[in-house]
Design a protein around this motif. Sequence first.
Motif, PDB file in Angstrom:
ATOM      1  N   LYS A   1       0.835  -1.211   0.000  1.00 32.75           N
ATOM      2  CA  LYS A   1       0.000   0.000   0.000  1.00 32.75           C
ATOM      3  C   LYS A   1       0.869   1.260   0.000  1.00 32.75           C
ATOM      4  O   LYS A   1       0.641   2.188  -0.778  1.00 32.75           O
TER       5      LYS A   1
ATOM      6  N   GLU B   1      -6.805  -4.922  -4.908  1.00 27.42           N
ATOM      7  CA  GLU B   1      -7.512  -4.396  -3.747  1.00 27.42           C
ATOM      8  C   GLU B   1      -6.911  -3.045  -3.334  1.00 27.42           C
ATOM      9  O   GLU B   1      -7.632  -2.126  -2.952  1.00 27.42           O
ATOM     10  N   THR B   2      -5.575  -2.939  -3.404  1.00 26.88           N
ATOM     11  CA  THR B   2      -4.909  -1.706  -2.993  1.00 26.88           C
ATOM     12  C   THR B   2      -5.226  -0.569  -3.961  1.00 26.88           C
ATOM     13  O   THR B   2      -5.497   0.565  -3.548  1.00 26.88           O
TER      14      THR B   2
ATOM     15  N   GLU C   1      -8.702   0.612  -3.407  1.00 29.87           N
ATOM     16  CA  GLU C   1      -8.755   1.440  -2.202  1.00 29.87           C
ATOM     17  C   GLU C   1      -8.330   2.879  -2.533  1.00 29.87           C
ATOM     18  O   GLU C   1      -8.962   3.842  -2.120  1.00 29.87           O
ATOM     19  N   TYR C   2      -7.247   3.004  -3.296  1.00 28.35           N
ATOM     20  CA  TYR C   2      -6.757   4.347  -3.668  1.00 28.35           C
ATOM     21  C   TYR C   2      -7.836   5.129  -4.421  1.00 28.35           C
ATOM     22  O   TYR C   2      -8.047   6.299  -4.182  1.00 28.35           O
ATOM     23  N   PHE C   3      -8.501   4.449  -5.344  1.00 28.47           N
ATOM     24  CA  PHE C   3      -9.501   5.124  -6.172  1.00 28.47           C
ATOM     25  C   PHE C   3     -10.889   5.178  -5.509  1.00 28.47           C
ATOM     26  O   PHE C   3     -11.827   5.707  -6.087  1.00 28.47           O
ATOM     27  N   GLY C   4     -11.019   4.590  -4.305  1.00 24.63           N
ATOM     28  CA  GLY C   4     -12.313   4.547  -3.647  1.00 24.63           C
ATOM     29  C   GLY C   4     -13.340   3.740  -4.437  1.00 24.63           C
ATOM     30  O   GLY C   4     -14.498   4.133  -4.593  1.00 24.63           O
ATOM     31  N   GLU C   5     -12.897   2.628  -4.950  1.00 26.42           N
ATOM     32  CA  GLU C   5     -13.705   1.837  -5.883  1.00 26.42           C
ATOM     33  C   GLU C   5     -14.019   0.471  -5.270  1.00 26.42           C
ATOM     34  O   GLU C   5     -13.205  -0.084  -4.536  1.00 26.42           O
ATOM     35  N   GLU C   6     -15.184  -0.058  -5.610  1.00 27.34           N
ATOM     36  CA  GLU C   6     -15.586  -1.370  -5.101  1.00 27.34           C
ATOM     37  C   GLU C   6     -15.233  -2.444  -6.122  1.00 27.34           C
ATOM     38  O   GLU C   6     -15.296  -2.193  -7.330  1.00 27.34           O
TER      39      GLU C   6
ATOM     40  N   LYS D   1      -8.647   7.565 -13.242  1.00 31.13           N
ATOM     41  CA  LYS D   1      -9.535   8.498 -12.540  1.00 31.13           C
ATOM     42  C   LYS D   1      -8.708   9.738 -12.193  1.00 31.13           C
ATOM     43  O   LYS D   1      -7.554   9.602 -11.749  1.00 31.13           O
TER      44      LYS D   1
END
Lengths: 413, 413
Positions: free
Chosen positions: B50, B79-80, B83-88, B142
């Motif tokens: 991360k 997954e990391t 997380e950075y992009f605030g994406e599911e 993004k």
Amino acid sequence: MKAEIIAVGTEILLGDILNTNAQYLSKELAQLGIEVYFQTVVGDNPKRLKDTIFQAFSRADLIITTGGLGPTEDDLTKETAAEYFGEELVLDERALGRIQKYFKRTGRTMTENNRKQAMVPKEHGIVLYNDNGTAPGIIMEKNGKIIAMLPGPPKETMPMFENQVKPYLQKKQEYTFVSEILRVASVGESAMETLVKDIIDAQTNPTIAPYAKYGESILRITAKAKSEEEAHALIAPVKAALKERLGNAVYAEGETNMQTVVAQMLLEGKKTIAVAESCTGGLVTSALVEYPGISEVLLEGCVTYTNEAKMRRLGVKAETLDKYTAVSREVAAEMAEGVAKTSGASIGVSITGIAGPGGGTEEKPVGLVYIGIHVNGKTTVTEYRYTGKRNQIRERAAFYALDLLRKALQDEA
Amino acid sequence: MKAEIIAVGTEILLGDILNTNAQYLSKELAQLGIEVYFQTVVGDNPKRLKDTIFQAFSRADLIITTGGLGPTEDDLTKETAAEYFGEELVLDERALGRIQKYFKRTGRTMTENNRKQAMVPKEHGIVLYNDNGTAPGIIMEKNGKIIAMLPGPPKETMPMFENQVKPYLQKKQEYTFVSEILRVASVGESAMETLVKDIIDAQTNPTIAPYAKYGESILRITAKAKSEEEAHALIAPVKAALKERLGNAVYAEGETNMQTVVAQMLLEGKKTIAVAESCTGGLVTSALVEYPGISEVLLEGCVTYTNEAKMRRLGVKAETLDKYTAVSREVAAEMAEGVAKTSGASIGVSITGIAGPGGGTEEKPVGLVYIGIHVNGKTTVTEYRYTGKRNQIRERAAFYALDLLRKALQDEA
């Protein structure tokens, strides 16, 4: 101890150079029981270099750098480390003398810039003199932080690490890590793993790691101990168990290869040999010729690609070729016998097969290879079915031919 | 555009694997005119992964990752980034179907874990389907930040980059970088550089970079332009000037090698050939056999290592061997003629030399090699004096033999 490896050089970031130093150093540090947390490559840029080195110091105990010790203004590894430690760089007359000598010996002219390479830390530095180039390396240690700065070219990096940095680090490590290698042939890679899985799973010290390439498999046995002797003692019973399980499939230990093992057996036994190759096209013969002095026993090699050549050179019978085709047990046998007979060698080896991509049929598919060994008047032919591309099939067949030869020589001895 | 390359995998930090992906991607990005500022290798550790990815986003526009897309809990690249992009991350049925098919095709059993590999970003992601393995890659973009996540094995990484990531990035670049390659033989590496130095020095766009290996030299001509056509147009006159200067020494363009060029010439001209090798021990023959279909023209190869074999197989005269020794112009000539005659081939090639380390004298030192070409009833023998180790001398001699053969075939045509 936590370590980071930093390579300095724009040429790596451009993809012109493969960073082989990082792999070498990672392996060596693993052997010493030092954990590498990051490998980084940074260009010859003052700010990014400084950020990288300072960040590495913030999270690691040991930094090993390669490159950036050259004579130009862009070469700033040493200057950056000195800045971190608050250390002054001064001229080292001995380093300068060695650089001057190096230029003289290689017939090149030394420029004023090269003096920069002889600048070393005034207090907390150990100078690593360079037998293979101009740039000396440096070890700096202060307040529990160590940096070892090595030149970039692998032929300079590796001996400097081996002879000067490794002993320095070894003294700091409570434990040492020692590896021994078993080289395995004859059984497929996954078959080998299955065969010894219980031994691998039962081990914690030493650990056993399998690797594979072209028919050959490698088992690396690594022990952690307080001394090299103790490590070898831990390895010994595990190695013995693996060797007992795998038997004759273990063809050697340590850094060697199949052609070397076979060439040495031939030379020791003073057995003359001749090779008849079809699909391998000279791979077996040229592998044996890698070994200096093989001319004493290797009488000749025949790449008999056509049926005519098989008949004319080796005395393979026209009716055998007609009845069984060139890729057959029968033709392999006549090729091995024929090459021994016509050359006067005591051993004959033959390979005939379909390397592809064309030429395969349902009955005789691409990858079908027959290998014949004629020794002491007796001929044995073994059938293999390989998968893969043309040159993988050829490499694999050549390796297996050498392996069959090895076993035949063992039976002889 | 500024880029960073991140490889995820503890096996690289242990030195078990060489990070060849980083070199490949660096080269490719350089070609696209994208500057790579850092290459980093990080282990399968959630926090360090991360930190590394978030730091790279803080200083670069583009991140390319390799590895960490596997089915285990340690594989966290996707997954990391999410997380950075605030994406599911959500399940992609098509990716799952492809993974299931891949397992079926390779006869392996799919585990529940493998479903994890089919999880993709819900909104800002492009799925890169994988034709060579199970893990799909992902591009996320993004707010001006791009991450392209590729699997670790080079045979999956490279085609995925080439076919899916490169076109994506090309669209974003104002300039494109195009390279063309000239392959040069016959002149030594440093001689080649001297020959074209003025042309190299006079160029800024395209630039010309020379590389060398085993007798072969490569000139890479790289142009920066707004389109591929424009780049090729910039390259054309420079390439023409280099080719005029180097003449026949330019043996090919682009990604190929000498054995391919020679094999194609033989097949096109329907010229049958036979090869008699001494010190190269089958290297020339086995290089030709790399080319599928060569059996149509390659009648045979003889590795006549001993004097007896040279006499028996090739008809070399005992008095020639006595008078001139095996490594001589005269024996090379008789070998080339003999192998053509005995095999019925229209062309005969011979190599005889001293590869060392032993066997050299003051008059006939290690590295002395004679190469004979017999074609159309005429035999030419060329003498070479190579330096280097045994196998370097052998490789070099094999390359030069193929090059002489190429020129003889050109003269024929």
